[in-house]
Design an enzyme around this catalytic site. Sequence first.
Site, PDB file in Angstrom:
ATOM      1  NE  ARG A  87      -1.753  -1.623   3.709  1.00 12.78           N
ATOM      2  CZ  ARG A  87      -2.384  -1.930   4.854  1.00 12.78           C
ATOM      3  NH1 ARG A  87      -3.600  -1.565   5.310  1.00 12.78           N
ATOM      4  NH2 ARG A  87      -1.459  -2.603   5.671  1.00 12.78           N
ATOM      5  CE  LYS A 103       0.869  -2.160   9.633  1.00 13.15           C
ATOM      6  NZ  LYS A 103      -0.420  -2.245  10.327  1.00 13.15           N
ATOM      7  CE1 TYR A 108      -5.658   2.413   9.981  1.00  6.97           C
ATOM      8  CE2 TYR A 108      -4.270   1.973   7.894  1.00  6.97           C
ATOM      9  CZ  TYR A 108      -5.652   2.127   8.706  1.00  6.97           C
ATOM     10  OH  TYR A 108      -6.629   2.274   8.109  1.00  6.97           O
ATOM     11  CD  GLU A 145      -3.681   3.050  15.309  1.00  9.01           C
ATOM     12  OE1 GLU A 145      -2.675   2.804  16.053  1.00  9.01           O
ATOM     13  OE2 GLU A 145      -3.570   3.424  14.050  1.00  9.01           O
ATOM     14  CG  ASP A 182      -3.846  -4.569  13.852  1.00  4.74           C
ATOM     15  OD1 ASP A 182      -4.311  -4.713  14.977  1.00  4.74           O
ATOM     16  OD2 ASP A 182      -3.958  -3.940  13.052  1.00  4.74           O
TER      17      ASP A 182
END
Length: 369
Positions: free
Chosen positions: A15, A74, A93, A117, A269
């Site tokens: 991504r 990430k 994130y 998040e 996660d």
Amino acid sequence: MNIGLPREIKDNEYRVGLTPGSVHALVEQGHRVWVQSGAGMGSFISDEDYRSAGAEIVPCAEDAWAAQLVVKVKEPTEAEYRYLRKDLLLFTYLHLASNETLTERLLASGASAIAYETVQTADGTLPLLRPMSEVAGRMAVQVGAMYLLKTQGGRGVLMSGVPGVAPANVVILGAGTVGTNAARVAAGMGAAVTVLDISHDRLKMLDDHFPGRLQTLFSDRLNIQEVVGQADLVIGAVLIPGGRSPWLITREMLPQMRNGAVIVDVAVDQGGCVETTRATTHSDPVFEIDGVLHYGVANMPGAVPRTSTFALNNQTAAYVLSLANEGLAAMRHDRALLHGLNICRGHVTHPAVAQAFELACVSPEALIG
């Protein structure tokens, strides 16, 4: 403002944090966007696509990380810790409650970090987590179906069954976004689906949406123990916003599970909702304990990057533009972003992260003026 878009380097993470459309919107507002060469290739977005949108292509990660605002997908890996610094605003994130090392490094660097998040609107919605939860929930069933194949180490059970043979028994722990999307796909494949949650409203919603196509149960220890023992596939879909997931399946429950059963712990996660779960990678996704296959890939949506990148940007683009225009000051009038702030100038600002590591929590309002 200068905005940096580095290439993701986590294992099999394809991504990318900004689409050409998001870049174009930023450039139109007078910002400069530095895209590391090849950043979008995993999502089939070329350097030329970014250049046409107004970005400047830079050769190295260092160049992209030199920006005031860095947008990623990430959390920074160990190789990227050296880029953290006090004048950096990081938007990505983070999942800090299960990553003490990264928390410590962010604090020591003085950087400010906003976690996708934990960006949360007034009605409790998590708009930047939702698109990836939708992807992960739907993927969890596909992944589980694959690992149920005997050739992959599973029980050799077909999700739909066939006339005269029962379908797979799928248990979903949690009826939030991940659980709802997993239930949709599992029921669509013809599996026998049971969903557990502590929220009566969520269970009623599923009952109303899928009448006669699944069973709902209140989530308590006895119910979990009973249904997990009969499951072919268990999907962990528990979420504590910003915090560590509780263990709903303990180590002692595994011997009661069917040999060759599969656990897909989407909550990995945030530490996982299965005691025996540990984070794995797309390169080495599964491991076995007591005859039960565990799948614990922490960046599941990275396997469908084209879908995931655009789904994520549909939600993040407006927040990125707000941060580019105003920096941390954007949080003075945007409480959703304020909830997203986890670390600010050497202080923990999210209660769940502070609680996870027994650290002091400072009010974010006090730090942004």
